[in-house]
Design a protein around this motif. Structure first.
Motif, short mmCIF file in Angstrom:
data_model
loop_
_atom_site.label_atom_id
_atom_site.label_comp_id
_atom_site.label_asym_id
_atom_site.label_seq_id
_atom_site.Cartn_x
_atom_site.Cartn_y
_atom_site.Cartn_z
N MET A 110 0.83 -1.21 0.00
CA MET A 110 0.00 0.00 0.00
C MET A 110 0.86 1.26 0.00
SD MET A 110 -2.85 1.31 2.80
CE MET A 110 -1.62 2.00 3.92
N ARG A 111 1.88 1.30 0.84
CA ARG A 111 2.70 2.50 1.01
C ARG A 111 3.59 2.79 -0.19
NH1 ARG A 111 4.26 4.12 6.33
NH2 ARG A 111 6.46 3.87 5.76
N GLN A 112 4.06 1.73 -0.86
CA GLN A 112 5.02 1.93 -1.94
C GLN A 112 4.43 1.66 -3.33
OE1 GLN A 112 8.99 0.47 -1.45
NE2 GLN A 112 8.91 0.47 0.78
N GLY A 113 3.15 1.42 -3.39
CA GLY A 113 2.53 1.20 -4.70
C GLY A 113 2.96 -0.08 -5.38
N LEU A 114 3.17 -1.14 -4.59
CA LEU A 114 3.58 -2.43 -5.12
C LEU A 114 2.38 -3.39 -5.17
CD1 LEU A 114 6.90 -2.79 -3.11
CD2 LEU A 114 6.69 -2.21 -5.53
N VAL A 115 2.54 -4.45 -5.92
CA VAL A 115 1.49 -5.47 -6.02
C VAL A 115 1.57 -6.38 -4.81
CG1 VAL A 115 0.57 -7.39 -7.36
CG2 VAL A 115 1.52 -5.38 -8.53
N PRO A 116 0.47 -6.55 -4.05
CA PRO A 116 0.48 -7.52 -2.94
C PRO A 116 0.31 -8.93 -3.49
CG PRO A 116 -1.66 -6.46 -3.07
CD PRO A 116 -0.81 -5.82 -4.14
N ILE A 117 1.11 -9.87 -2.99
CA ILE A 117 1.16 -11.21 -3.57
C ILE A 117 1.00 -12.26 -2.48
CG2 ILE A 117 2.68 -12.88 -4.72
CD1 ILE A 117 3.83 -10.58 -6.33
N GLY A 118 0.17 -13.27 -2.77
CA GLY A 118 0.00 -14.39 -1.85
C GLY A 118 -1.30 -15.11 -2.08
N SER A 119 -1.39 -16.34 -1.58
CA SER A 119 -2.65 -17.09 -1.66
C SER A 119 -2.86 -17.86 -0.37
CB SER A 119 -2.66 -18.01 -2.89
OG SER A 119 -1.60 -18.94 -2.86
N MET A 120 -2.31 -19.09 -0.26
CA MET A 120 -2.53 -19.91 0.92
C MET A 120 -1.21 -20.34 1.54
SD MET A 120 -3.60 -23.57 -0.86
CE MET A 120 -4.80 -22.84 -1.99
N ALA A 121 -1.25 -20.68 2.84
CA ALA A 121 -0.08 -21.17 3.56
C ALA A 121 -0.36 -22.57 4.10
CB ALA A 121 0.27 -20.22 4.70
N HIS A 122 0.66 -23.18 4.70
CA HIS A 122 0.54 -24.55 5.17
C HIS A 122 -0.57 -24.71 6.21
CE1 HIS A 122 4.75 -24.30 3.67
NE2 HIS A 122 4.42 -25.46 3.14
N GLU A 123 -0.73 -23.72 7.08
CA GLU A 123 -1.73 -23.86 8.14
C GLU A 123 -3.13 -24.10 7.56
OE1 GLU A 123 -3.44 -20.18 10.03
OE2 GLU A 123 -1.55 -19.32 9.34
N TYR A 124 -3.40 -23.51 6.41
CA TYR A 124 -4.72 -23.66 5.80
C TYR A 124 -5.02 -25.13 5.49
CZ TYR A 124 -8.43 -23.49 2.32
OH TYR A 124 -9.59 -23.72 1.62
N LEU A 125 -4.09 -25.78 4.82
CA LEU A 125 -4.31 -27.18 4.48
C LEU A 125 -4.21 -28.08 5.70
CD1 LEU A 125 -2.65 -25.92 1.69
CD2 LEU A 125 -3.55 -28.11 0.93
N GLN A 126 -3.33 -27.75 6.65
CA GLN A 126 -3.23 -28.54 7.87
C GLN A 126 -4.55 -28.55 8.64
OE1 GLN A 126 1.24 -26.96 8.71
NE2 GLN A 126 0.17 -27.75 10.48
N ALA A 127 -5.20 -27.40 8.73
CA ALA A 127 -6.44 -27.31 9.50
C ALA A 127 -7.49 -28.29 9.01
CB ALA A 127 -6.98 -25.88 9.46
N PHE A 128 -7.47 -28.60 7.72
CA PHE A 128 -8.48 -29.49 7.16
C PHE A 128 -8.30 -30.94 7.60
CE2 PHE A 128 -9.52 -25.82 4.78
CZ PHE A 128 -10.82 -25.99 4.36
N GLN A 129 -7.18 -31.25 8.26
CA GLN A 129 -7.05 -32.57 8.87
C GLN A 129 -8.10 -32.75 9.97
OE1 GLN A 129 -2.90 -32.92 10.05
NE2 GLN A 129 -2.25 -32.15 8.05
N SER A 130 -8.57 -31.63 10.50
CA SER A 130 -9.65 -31.66 11.48
C SER A 130 -10.98 -31.23 10.86
CB SER A 130 -9.33 -30.73 12.65
OG SER A 130 -10.44 -30.55 13.49
N LEU A 131 -10.94 -30.30 9.90
CA LEU A 131 -12.15 -29.73 9.34
C LEU A 131 -12.75 -30.55 8.21
CD1 LEU A 131 -10.95 -26.01 9.09
CD2 LEU A 131 -12.38 -27.02 10.89
N GLY A 132 -11.92 -31.35 7.55
CA GLY A 132 -12.37 -32.05 6.35
C GLY A 132 -13.27 -33.23 6.67
N PRO A 133 -13.86 -33.83 5.61
CA PRO A 133 -14.80 -34.95 5.81
C PRO A 133 -14.14 -36.19 6.38
CG PRO A 133 -14.30 -34.64 3.47
CD PRO A 133 -13.72 -33.47 4.19
N ARG A 134 -12.92 -36.50 5.92
CA ARG A 134 -12.12 -37.58 6.50
C ARG A 134 -10.66 -37.24 6.23
NH1 ARG A 134 -11.75 -43.01 2.82
NH2 ARG A 134 -11.36 -41.99 0.81
N LEU A 135 -9.76 -37.83 6.99
CA LEU A 135 -8.36 -37.42 6.92
C LEU A 135 -7.78 -37.58 5.52
CD1 LEU A 135 -5.98 -36.32 8.49
CD2 LEU A 135 -5.40 -38.66 9.18
#
Length: 400
Positions: free
Chosen positions: A205-230
């Motif tokens: 925001m401050r320097q007028g650059l493109v912010p870049i990113g999507s998902m991290a490991h924690e997102y997929l790890q959480a689905f070990q509990s959130l998903g339908p089966r492991l």
């Protein structure tokens, strides 16, 4: 104080947090800190870390910051409205000297995922900056400037690499906030189009650059509990991501269960649905060759897909990877510590990783065993069996 804005974090924290708000607002999680660098005494910093934490929890998103977030095409208005009310709460964090290992500290974050997801990156930046201020107060930033300009010149002035684009991924392990700011200004001024953007939303925001990113490991790890089966947790995570972003932010992280398991789950549907995949552990050349062959096997033109490399890169490594894969696919590179913490002193290797979700252990089974992290080795062994991974590597998983 070190952190001056809640935007001073990586974009993928916002993109994951939006999924949590919309789909899993009741999820409860635990994160733990680990210093992978041996012989580092962080205990003297505990009081200062707590003071910085209190300041971090006093911050709110400013009106101009919320307005900036509204300009990002993938950020929904209701999420920005939520952030207008959001603040971090120190009661979810405990910081204390380790009772098991001299010189080490325990940082444990426990609470609602929606209200704790934003702690990781600023806390790591705080620990880094306090450590270097205490142990290297006279570090010569002229050395850092010289090193950075040498990297810039190597890429900029070498023929055949005009199309290489590198993003800054260095917030978590930067030498300091001030140096991160200056380094980005230098790269923007002297690298031109070679600088693709930054993962840091505040500096974007401050320097007028493109912010870049999507998902991290924690997102997929959480689905070990959130998903339908492991066994289906990886596909459930990718499905939930596609449901949220409808084709946007289409870079899938490939190494939470290792490449073999990723390719088994990343079928023709996902090959066509996602824009590409990100490498973050294991041999990047082997990884890239296998992913491109996987696209061909699934009747997808790999030249239409993007491979993102982000594992411990420096500029020469980026150039080697570009030479190997150029013309075979689209390419993107994220460089972190080597851009924001190469000023002389040896950088710390510190992480904060999710270890539990909804009371159940979660883990990452990386292609680089040293990156594995869990506090439940029996669960790791079971996880390896479920995903068909060799059992002999289970012992490489380090406790949190």
């Amino acid at each position: 104080m070190i952190i001056q804005s809640l935007l001073d974090t990586d974009l993928y924290k916002f993109t994951m947090m939006q999924v949590v708000l919309h789909q899993y607002p009741a999820a409860q999680v635990e994160y733990r800190f680990r210093c992978r660098t041996p012989g580092v005494d962080l205990v003297p910093l505990v009081t200062r870390i707590r003071e910085e934490l209190d300041h971090l929890c006093s911050l709110r998103f400013a009106d101009d910051e919320l307005a900036y977030l509204r300009t990002l095409r993938f950020i929904d208005s209701d999420f920005v409205d939520f952030l207008g009310l959001f603040h971090l709460n120190a009661r979810y964090v405990t910081i204390a000297p380790s009772t098991e290992h001299a010189g080490e500290i325990d940082i444990v974050i426990t609470g609602p995922w929606l209200h704790t997801i934003m702690f990781e990156v600023p806390l790591l930046a705080i620990v880094n900056e306090l450590y270097f201020a205490a142990n290297h107060p006279d570090a010569d930033l002229d050395e850092g400037r010289a090193r950075l300009r040498a990297k810039i010149a190597l890429l900029r002035d070498t023929k055949g690499f005009e199309r290489v684009r590198i993003a800054d991924y260095g917030t978590r392990r930067r030498f300091s906030r001030a140096w991160h700011d200056e380094a980005l200004q230098i790269m923007k001024a002297e690298w031109g189009t070679h600088l693709a953007g930054t993962s840091n939303v505040w500096f974007a925001m401050r320097q007028g650059l493109v912010p870049i990113g999507s998902m991290a490991h924690e997102y997929l790890q959480a689905f070990q509990s959130l998903g339908p089966r492991l066994r289906d947790s990886q596909t459930a995570a990718l499905e939930a991501w596609a449901r949220e972003y409808r084709g946007d932010l289409g870079i899938a992280l490939s190494d939470v269960y290792g490449l073999d398991a990723f390719l088994r789950d990343f079928d023709m549907y996902f090959c066509k649905l996602f824009d590409g995949a990100r490498h973050d552990s294991g041999d990047p050349f082997v990884w890239g060759d296998r992913v491109l062959a996987h696209y061909v096997h699934n009747r997808v033109d790999p030249r239409s897909k993007t491979l993102v490399f982000s594992d411990g890169l420096d500029v020469p490594r980026v150039m080697d990877l570009y030479s190997h894969f150029e013309g075979r696919c689209q390419l993107s590179f994220g460089v972190g510590t080597n851009l924001t913490n190469d000023v002389g002193p040896t950088p710390l290797n510190i992480v904060i990783k999710m270890t539990r979700c909804n009371g159940q252990p979660v883990a990452k089974l990386s292609d680089s065993p040293g990156k594995n992290m869990s506090d439940d080795l029996e669960y790791v062994s079971y996880l390896r069996k479920v995903f068909g991974l060799p059992a002999q590597n289970a012992g490489n998983t380090a406790p949190a």
